[in-house]
Design a protein around this motif. Structure first.
Motif, PDB file in Angstrom:
ATOM      1  N   UNK A 230      58.112 -37.523 -64.539  1.00  0.00           N
ATOM      2  CA  UNK A 230      57.186 -36.764 -65.107  1.00  0.00           C
ATOM      3  C   UNK A 230      56.774 -37.877 -66.199  1.00  0.00           C
ATOM      4  N   UNK A 231      57.693 -38.736 -66.890  1.00  0.00           N
ATOM      5  CA  UNK A 231      57.501 -39.741 -67.727  1.00  0.00           C
ATOM      6  C   UNK A 231      56.464 -40.892 -67.041  1.00  0.00           C
ATOM      7  N   UNK A 232      56.890 -41.138 -65.773  1.00  0.00           N
ATOM      8  CA  UNK A 232      56.152 -42.177 -65.154  1.00  0.00           C
ATOM      9  C   UNK A 232      54.731 -41.672 -64.908  1.00  0.00           C
ATOM     10  N   UNK A 233      54.463 -40.360 -64.619  1.00  0.00           N
ATOM     11  CA  UNK A 233      53.225 -39.963 -64.131  1.00  0.00           C
ATOM     12  C   UNK A 233      52.293 -39.889 -65.681  1.00  0.00           C
TER      13      UNK A 233
ATOM     14  N   UNK B  15      59.517 -29.746 -61.642  1.00  0.00           N
ATOM     15  CA  UNK B  15      60.776 -29.342 -62.701  1.00  0.00           C
ATOM     16  C   UNK B  15      60.695 -27.838 -62.984  1.00  0.00           C
ATOM     17  N   UNK B  16      59.614 -27.074 -62.835  1.00  0.00           N
ATOM     18  CA  UNK B  16      59.554 -25.706 -62.929  1.00  0.00           C
ATOM     19  C   UNK B  16      60.530 -25.151 -61.576  1.00  0.00           C
TER      20      UNK B  16
ATOM     21  N   UNK C 176      49.546 -29.311 -64.965  1.00  0.00           N
ATOM     22  CA  UNK C 176      48.958 -29.096 -63.659  1.00  0.00           C
ATOM     23  C   UNK C 176      49.359 -30.208 -62.584  1.00  0.00           C
ATOM     24  N   UNK C 177      50.242 -30.839 -63.494  1.00  0.00           N
ATOM     25  CA  UNK C 177      50.952 -31.974 -62.736  1.00  0.00           C
ATOM     26  C   UNK C 177      51.819 -31.809 -61.800  1.00  0.00           C
ATOM     27  N   UNK C 178      51.892 -32.394 -60.589  1.00  0.00           N
ATOM     28  CA  UNK C 178      52.942 -32.166 -59.597  1.00  0.00           C
ATOM     29  C   UNK C 178      54.503 -32.255 -60.199  1.00  0.00           C
ATOM     30  N   UNK C 179      54.431 -33.321 -60.756  1.00  0.00           N
ATOM     31  CA  UNK C 179      55.647 -33.431 -61.490  1.00  0.00           C
ATOM     32  C   UNK C 179      56.423 -32.214 -62.422  1.00  0.00           C
ATOM     33  N   UNK C 180      55.463 -31.984 -63.103  1.00  0.00           N
ATOM     34  CA  UNK C 180      55.721 -30.508 -63.951  1.00  0.00           C
ATOM     35  C   UNK C 180      56.104 -29.499 -63.217  1.00  0.00           C
ATOM     36  N   UNK C 181      55.317 -29.057 -62.195  1.00  0.00           N
ATOM     37  CA  UNK C 181      55.558 -28.001 -61.230  1.00  0.00           C
ATOM     38  C   UNK C 181      56.966 -28.343 -60.562  1.00  0.00           C
TER      39      UNK C 181
END
Ligand SMILES: O=P(O)(O)OC[C@H]1O[C@H](O)[C@H](O)[C@@H](O)[C@@H]1O
Length: 566
Positions: free
Chosen positions: A85-88, A32-33, A25-30
């Motif tokens: 993502x690692x930071x988040x 990356x997608x 659900x994280x914006x950083x994951x999205x």
């Protein structure tokens, strides 16, 4: 100090306690997608062609390790997004919590302090308010004294003869690390001593280790964190019988004291087994089994290497620990390798990861990594117990090159699976390799470099056709390429380099577990099978009725009994 670790950014579950925002659900994951979609079928051939500086830029030198990650399917943007993502997910916070002794192993309420095992004298690392570094060095001293006595042949067995064969009895983390490192560092060992590592409850394992051994010159190191592991205690009990029989002794004399030492966290069980606790080397519950071979679990290894070289290995571990603790994310090797795995598992559907050492001495390295990685990150619930909705640890596998090339590399080059791989190699051969065999080292390493090249760049249909290959064979002889590899090159496989490599993988596994929000330090998944084995065993030996046995297993048990003539 049981300070619980701050969780990553939270959402209100509406049930009181806030829960971590799910990774996907994280914006950083999205982001990356979306980046993955934009990248599309980008090929390493293009990535290299588009950026002439790629090979030079995508390398990292840490300690003695030179790491070339340019043949990975990433761009600057990918790496930047992965670091976001690692930071988040606050990987660095969890790392700091681990290093300062917080109880980050939440399901067992334990600290995770294997880094203290290689901390230099004088460092201060506290577990529940107690500085553990003096304890670590006290045990290292005792191990060193013991190793000196065995190596100098001063330690004598029951009949007055010096020890010749050392048999390490342990399993899992109490076997794989010492066995792997003994194999990896053979050129640095005392070749006048013989080492065996017995783990399997299959009696043939112990039988083969003892078939040509003399009880008068054999020393057993029983290694078990809990000292209750059924395989180890069964083998140790059999070994004790073999020794007493062979020496014509009864329990109670000094035969056990002179031929058995123990490595454990459990003093009462060691005593109950009959081993003199003066011959016990301790470690602590803040060392996970798969993170323990640099503790007293490495006793057999220290006997093989001697204390100086064992300490050199620990210094190698510590070098990587310091790097992991202090280097910024963009130059932090465990961060980099961990995040590459997150990328491949999360966005390129990789299910496995191959580790392919181009060194015969590293033949047990991947098996060691299997426990390290798969027991740590083979989890499907988050730290707070909610299920994960993303891939976690990959299947780790591999054997030394070049043997693998003649077995499964076909699938890597032309199969349908996507398998990122690490290629490990050493510029210089073992220090005691005869000159007549040295030239083979170039051939070995040429294979490593060639495989990385072939996997990445392949061979196009056009190139194949240009060689005059008949049209109908062109598809069969085409190599799509685009298979990512990371190459790790070191000067030589030395004790320090091995320590650096193991610590690198330990911390890589940590980074991945932190991003995936799983507890990398428990292993509840191994319990069920153990409990069931205990229940089934009387059915095999005595025909006992096992209530609740499923139909398939019941019929297998019946067949087994009939094949055994029962
Ligand atoms: O050292 P021990 O207590 O004998 O444990 C040996 C092994 O047993 C278990 O099955 C665990 O899954 C491993 O993590 C551990 O290394």
């Amino acid at each position: 100090m049981s300070a619980s670790t701050p969780l990553p950014r939270t959402e209100d579950t509406g049930e009181g306690a806030p829960a971590a925002l799910p990774l996907d659900h994280r914006e950083e994951w999205t982001a990356l997608g979306a980046h993955r979609a934009r990248l599309g079928p980008a090929h390493l051939r293009e990535l290299f062609a588009d950026d002439p500086s790629r090979a030079a830029r995508y390398t990292l030198d840490v300690g003695d390790l030179h790491v070339d990650y340019s043949k990975n399917l990433v761009t600057d943007e990918t790496l930047g997004l992965l670091r976001e993502l690692a930071a988040a997910t606050r990987v660095a916070d969890l790392r700091d919590a681990m290093l300062r002794g917080d109880h980050i192993n939440v399901t067992e309420d334990r600290a995770v302090l294997h880094t203290a095992l290689r901390a230099p004298r004088g460092a201060v690392i506290e577990n529940d308010g107690r500085d553990v570094v003096p304890d670590v060095h006290r045990v290292l001293e005792r191990m060193g004294d013991f190793a000196d006595r065995v190596r100098s042949r001063e330690w004598r067995g029951h009949t007055g003869l010096p020890v010749r064969r050392i048999v390490n009895i342990g399993i899992g983390g109490s076997d794989l690390g010492p066995a792997m490192a003994y194999e990896a560092l053979r050129p640095y060992t005392d070749r006048g001593l013989e080492f065996r590592f017995v783990s399997n409850v299959d009696g043939t394992d112990l039988h083969e280790a003892l078939i040509d051994a003399d009880p008068a010159t054999t020393l057993f190191v029983v290694a078990s964190k809990t000292f209750t592991t059924v395989e180890t205690i069964t083998n140790a009990t059999a070994a004790r019988g073999w020794l007493l029989d062979g020496l014509g002794e009864k329990p109670g004399g000094d035969a056990i004291a002179k031929h058995f030492v123990a490595v454990s966290t459990n003093t009462p069980e060691v005593e109950a087994f009959g081993i003199d606790t003066r011959n016990m080397f301790e470690f602590w519950d803040w060392v996970g089994g798969r993170y323990s071979y640099d503790s007293a679990i490495g006793l057999s290894l220290m006997v093989a290497l001697g204390r100086e070289q064992f300490l050199e290995m620990l210094a190698g571990f510590h070098l990587m620990d310091t790097h992991f603790a202090t280097a910024p994310a963009e130059r932090n090797l465990p961060f980099l390798l961990g995040l590459l795995g997150v990328w491949y598992g999360g966005f390129l559907d990789a299910h496995s990861h191959a580790v392919l050492p181009y060194s015969h001495y590293m033949s047990k390295f991947t098996a060691y990594l299997q426990q390290l990685d798969m027991e740590s990150n083979g989890k499907s619930v988050q730290r707070d117990g909610r299920p994960v909705g993303w891939q976690t640890g990959p299947v780790v596998w591999g054997t030394p090159g070049t043997n693998g090339q003649h077995a499964y590399f076909q699938l890597l080059h032309q199969g349908t699976r996507f398998v990122p791989a690490d290629l490990l190699g050493f510029a210089n051969p073992a220090p005691d390799l005869p000159v007549s065999l040295e030239s083979q080292h170039d051939l070995l390493m040429a294979n490593l470099f060639a495989q990385g090249q072939a996997l990445a760049f392949g061979k196009t249909a056009e190139e194949v056709a240009d060689e005059g290959v008949p049209a109908e064979l062109v598809p069969h002889r085409t190599f799509a390429g685009n298979h990512p590899t990371t190459t790790i090159l070191a000067d030589r496989l030395s004790p320090s380099v091995l320590g650096q490599l193991v610590a690198l993988y330990e911390h890589k596994v940590f980074v991945q577990g932190a991003v995936w929000n799983i507890n990398s330090f428990d292993q509840w998944g191994v319990q069920l099978g153990k409990v069931l084995a205990k229940r089934v065993e009387p059915a095999l030996s005595e025909g006992a009725d096992v209530p609740g046995l499923d139909a398939s297993t019941a019929s297998l048990v019946e067949r087994y009994r009939s094949l055994r003539g029962r």
